[in-house]
Write a protein that holds these residues in place. Structure first.
Motif, mmCIF file in Angstrom:
data_model
loop_
_atom_site.group_PDB
_atom_site.id
_atom_site.type_symbol
_atom_site.label_atom_id
_atom_site.label_comp_id
_atom_site.label_asym_id
_atom_site.label_seq_id
_atom_site.Cartn_x
_atom_site.Cartn_y
_atom_site.Cartn_z
ATOM 1 N N VAL A 24 0.930 4.193 -2.988
ATOM 2 C CA VAL A 24 0.598 5.594 -2.720
ATOM 3 C C VAL A 24 1.757 6.497 -3.103
ATOM 4 O O VAL A 24 1.573 7.526 -3.779
ATOM 5 N N ALA A 32 -6.304 2.724 -1.375
ATOM 6 C CA ALA A 32 -5.176 3.650 -1.456
ATOM 7 C C ALA A 32 -5.009 4.221 -2.860
ATOM 8 O O ALA A 32 -4.792 5.429 -3.036
ATOM 9 N N THR A 85 0.830 -1.207 0.000
ATOM 10 C CA THR A 85 0.000 0.000 0.000
ATOM 11 C C THR A 85 0.864 1.255 0.000
ATOM 12 O O THR A 85 0.617 2.200 -0.752
ATOM 13 N N LEU A 103 -2.387 7.259 2.921
ATOM 14 C CA LEU A 103 -1.475 6.148 3.211
ATOM 15 C C LEU A 103 -1.739 5.576 4.604
ATOM 16 O O LEU A 103 -1.881 4.354 4.760
ATOM 17 N N THR A 161 -5.571 8.219 -3.504
ATOM 18 C CA THR A 161 -4.425 9.103 -3.716
ATOM 19 C C THR A 161 -4.717 10.231 -4.708
ATOM 20 O O THR A 161 -4.416 11.406 -4.418
ATOM 21 N N ALA A 207 -5.318 3.951 4.862
ATOM 22 C CA ALA A 207 -5.419 2.671 4.155
ATOM 23 C C ALA A 207 -4.668 1.559 4.860
ATOM 24 O O ALA A 207 -4.873 0.380 4.552
#
Length: 610
Positions: free
Chosen positions: A178, A529, A174, A555, A533, A558
């Motif tokens: 991001v 994510a 993740t 970030l 973003t 998530a």
């Protein structure tokens, strides 16, 4: 602020597809990779059949949405998964495991704290799945030796690895997604430790909560298969002259037992051993070697008119059934193991490993016994199998490292390649942290080094890759690209700003993080994510504020996969092994999510001057 006008039809269609994706990603009956591929196919077909030209006159080609297969973020994720497999296969973390195991005998309370800190620290640099796989057998072994339920320590350990994973850019897939997407959209590329400070400060409070409060909130749970005792015993069914089986074929005798009788070997009175062929005719004095539960063996004895023997004696109180050198163990299906996404029959589990599967436990379902067709059930991450077989076979399986084996020992595999694997992984991290090499290039070089030094084989590397992770990353990247290029992300950002009108930047940041925290506990954290973003970048633009804190809000939010067992694969691992219920995750993970959200909502605005 007035409500913004909606985007054009393509943008609306993409937002609808995002909603469809989020719904599909929550369906347990549909494999995640299948849902991802379906969304990707709908997206590319839609833009191929209905071409789109952006407001700047640039055409969007359907093939552009397939570029995720070569995206830097996906390459980094895959390379780090393979490199992490080198750490697992060589047993590089084994000394840490043994040290923790010894310490538990002196001070359990201090040992739990140290276990949480070690798990969090390792997960900052290595995918947390192998860290959980390392620590689970140790903690279960300790609980078996001390007579205490493992439920008080497994969930805190799993959550600690999630907390540690969000402290660096390489801690989770993740984070990598991001950071890469934000860089593609113009934000400076965040280095490995750029957001370590806020994550570590609030993460430290989380570890204290997991150490002191979480064990008190968790009820004592027994392992899901702990009370299931279908241990199999060996015996001989001797055909009685004049009985039902005398003169019948083996197929007829098996049919008499409802198809449940499984014959290992067929011996004549002369001692001649024969293959148990279906058309073989039985005679008085023949012996059928069988293995089953005592209750079933007695039922077979009555059904076919045979006499049950152990050795040369009829079974009675003085001559009980035999289960010599037979050991019971639990096997947890983990990512990359031979049973992940397969069935016992398709993987030829019984033939290859010489083990009998007694029962299966899956989260949210009742225990299935070996009488209920376990061999044809498609297995997934977190499923627990109760198996029986020779102790040396179970020991060999554990040392091979292909399966996570849970029993009363804590033996872990280790090879002479362990220092090499650690050195390679340290080199990858240092190269990325110092800026010598981008993480994607450094990780690929690390994989090559692992292969050249034989820390892993190509077979190990391919098994380390997760098709579901790859497909959901590609599909999410495609959806994110479509949202940006059609104006959908900008519309969602303006809608969010309008909803937060009158609030401070800190309130907007906190609200965005909360939305991500809720989404990640319902759908895939990677999907949340990647979709969040571009929206975060749009919110920062609309509010004329720096984008970095809003990207970090996505970030961190998530990564808050604590409140439900399906939020992250390690949650499923500890859920099944510890016998937790859905409510246990809400009881412990809910307050943890609120704590992390409030702490970061207070800290981020102050660090960035919002």
């Amino acid at each position: 602020m007035p409500i913004p006008s909606p985007p054009d039809p393509h943008g609306i269609a993409v937002m609808v597809l995002v909603l469809v994706a989020l719904v599909l990603f929550t369906r347990k009956r549909i494999p995640l990779e299948t849902s991802s591929l379906a969304i990707l196919a709908l997206l590319v077909m839609g833009f191929e059949l209905f071409p789109y030209v952006g407001r700047d006159g640039t055409a969007i080609h359907a093939v552009d949405f397939l570029h995720g297969f070569g995206h830097e973020a996906l390459i980094s994720v895959c390379a780090l998964m393979v490199a992490g497999q080198g750490i697992v296969r060589t047993g590089a973390l084994e000394p840490i495991g043994r040290s923790l195991s010894r310490l538990w005998s002196f001070s359990p309370k201090l040992s739990l704290l140290l276990t949480l800190l070690v798990g969090a620290s390792l997960s900052a640099f290595v995918n947390n799945v192998p860290v959980v796989v390392l620590l689970m057998p140790i903690l279960i072994s300790i609980s078996l030796r001390t007579g205490n339920a493992a439920s008080g320590i497994l969930m805190p350990m799993g959550f600690a690895t999630l907390v540690g994973g969000m402290t660096t850019t390489i801690g989770t897939s993740t984070n990598l997604l991001v950071v890469s997407i934000a860089a593609d959209m113009g934000l400076r590329r965040l280095a490995v430790f750029d957001f370590f400070l806020p994550a570590a400060l609030i993460g430290g409070l989380a570890v204290i909560y997991l150490w002191l409060a979480a064990p008190l909130l968790l009820p004592r749970r027994q392992a899901p298969l702990a009370d299931t005792s279908p241990r199999l015993f060996s015996g001989d069914l001797r055909v009685e002259a004049g009985g039902y089986a005398d003169g019948k074929t083996l197929s007829e005798v098996i049919a008499k037992t409802g198809g449940h009788l499984r014959i290992i070997e067929f011996r004549r009175p002369s001692g001649l051993s024969m293959a148990p062929l279906p058309d073989a005719v039985l005679r008085g004095g023949d012996r059928l070697e069988v293995r089953d539960t005592p209750q079933n063996l007695k039922e077979f004895e009555e059904a076919i008119g045979a006499r049950l023997y152990t050795g040369n004696h009829p079974v009675d109180d003085d001559h009980p059934l035999s289960a010599e050198d037979q050991q019971i163990a639990e096997i947890v299906v983990t990512q990359g193991c031979p049973l992940d996404g397969s069935t016992l029959s398709r993987a030829r589990f019984a033939d290859i490993y010489k083990l009998v599967t007694l029962a299966l436990h899956r989260a949210g379902s009742t225990v299935r016994t070996f009488r209920e067709g376990i061999s044809d059930i498609r297995l997934g991450i977190g499923d627990v199998l109760l198996v029986q077989g020779p102790s040396d076979q179970i020991s060999a399986m554990k040392k091979a490292g292909d399966f996570l084996v849970l029993d009363a020992t804590a033996d872990l595999p280790r090879t002479r390649k362990a220092p090499v694997a650690i050195a390679i992984m340290v080199g990858v991290v240092l190269a990325a942290a110092t800026g010598v090499l981008p993480i994607a290039i450094g990780a690929v070089c690390g994989v090559l080094a692992m292969l050249l030094t034989r820390c892993i084989s190509w077979r190990d590397g391919t098994r380390a890759l997760s098709v579901s992770v790859i497909m959901i990353v590609v599909a999410s990247l495609a959806l994110g690209t479509a949202l940006v290029k059609t104006g959908g992300a900008d519309y969602l950002a303006r809608l969010f700003v309008a909803a937060a009108a009158g609030g401070s930047p800190g309130v907007a940041l906190s609200g965005l993080m909360l939305v991500m925290a809720i989404l990640t506990n319902i759908v895939s954290n990677n999907a949340a994510a990647v979709i969040g973003t571009p929206v975060a970048m749009g919110i920062a633009t609309q509010m004329n504020l720096p984008a970095e804190p809003f990207v970090l809000a996505v970030l961190f939010g998530a990564n808050m996969s604590y409140a439900t067992p399906m939020a992250y694969k390690t949650n499923l691992l500890v859920m099944n092994a510890g016998g937790y219920s859905f409510g246990d995750f809400v009881r412990v993970g809910g307050p943890l999510t609120v704590m992390m959200w409030l702490g970061l909502s207070w800290l981020l605005p102050r660090l960035y001057g919002l």
